[in-house]
Design a protein around this motif. Structure first.
Motif, short mmCIF file in Angstrom:
data_model
loop_
_atom_site.label_atom_id
_atom_site.label_comp_id
_atom_site.label_asym_id
_atom_site.label_seq_id
_atom_site.Cartn_x
_atom_site.Cartn_y
_atom_site.Cartn_z
N TYR A 96 31.42 34.59 2.42
CA TYR A 96 32.26 34.30 1.45
C TYR A 96 31.84 35.64 0.26
N ARG A 97 30.96 36.44 0.47
CA ARG A 97 30.26 37.14 -0.74
C ARG A 97 31.16 38.43 0.58
N LYS A 98 32.33 38.45 0.42
CA LYS A 98 33.23 40.13 1.24
C LYS A 98 32.24 41.27 0.20
N GLU A 99 32.61 41.10 -1.68
CA GLU A 99 32.47 42.50 -1.99
C GLU A 99 31.47 42.96 -2.16
N ASP A 100 30.12 42.20 -2.10
CA ASP A 100 28.58 42.13 -1.80
C ASP A 100 28.36 42.56 -0.42
N ALA A 101 28.88 42.30 0.15
CA ALA A 101 29.08 42.60 1.79
C ALA A 101 29.00 44.47 1.68
N LEU A 102 30.00 44.42 1.35
CA LEU A 102 31.02 45.62 1.60
C LEU A 102 30.25 46.38 0.79
N GLU A 103 29.59 46.42 -0.32
CA GLU A 103 28.81 47.37 -1.22
C GLU A 103 27.75 47.94 -0.79
N SER A 104 26.89 46.63 0.55
CA SER A 104 25.61 46.76 0.99
C SER A 104 25.78 47.99 2.44
N LEU A 105 27.26 47.76 3.02
CA LEU A 105 27.05 48.91 3.90
C LEU A 105 27.05 50.59 3.52
#
Length: 182
Positions: A96-105
């Protein structure tokens, strides 16, 4: 960016170490300069010193540009480390927190994940296949990026211009063919 006097010092250093260096004529010097002039002198000097201490035979332009890339770039994660990054992001952020996850990569990891699909990775039931697919895509991207980094900027710009011209010609041909069929 390096000037011609600094470039001459680099060539002199290479000639002093390699008897058969082979860059003698004005044309050869101009070509070598055109292929290396976009590199800052201290970086080029360090890369050449590294090569002189490693290579028995004279380096090529490609050898020098690769040494510059190795000297200046932070090493990318290996594929297994990048996959670990993905697994950690899935555990921490979930689907559900796709944008946060992608930013962390890291950037390359993010690019592969976007290609594969965040939701698909989160809900997948075959993590072994996903891991293998991810690692192959990641390694391909790392190799492509390495090759991109060693191409001189003026050469990249020419390639982009040629490709844009080719695309424009293709679009014109398609438009002409479409106009004839209407």
């Amino acid at each position: 960016m390096m000037n011609k006097r600094q470039f001459s010092m680099i060539i002199a250093a290479l000639k002093s170490n390699y008897r058969n260096f082979g860059v003698e004529s004005k044309e050869q010097m101009e070509f070598w300069y055109s292929m290396l002039q976009d590199i800052d002198y201290p970086i080029l000097e360090t890369a050449v010193k590294k090569l002189v201490s490693e290579l028995v035979y004279p380096p090529t332009i490609a050898d020098i540009r690769n040494a510059v890339a190795e000297t200046t770039e932070m090493p990318a994660l290996d594929a297994a480390g990048a996959w670990g990054e993905v697994r950690d992001a899935i555990r921490y952020y979930g689907s559900y927190r796709k944008e946060d996850a992608l930013e962390s990569l890291s950037p390359l990891t993010r690019q592969v994940v976007q290609g594969m699909g965040w939701q698909e990775l989160c809900y997948s039931e075959n993590q072994m296949a996903d891991r293998a697919h991810f690692m192959k895509m990641y390694e391909t991207l790392v190799e492509r990026e390495k090759k991109e980094k060693v191409i001189p900027l003026p050469v990249k710009e020419n390639i982009e211009r040629f490709q844009a011209n080719r695309q424009m010609i293709s679009n014109n041909i398609i438009k002409i063919l479409e106009d004839k069929t209407i």
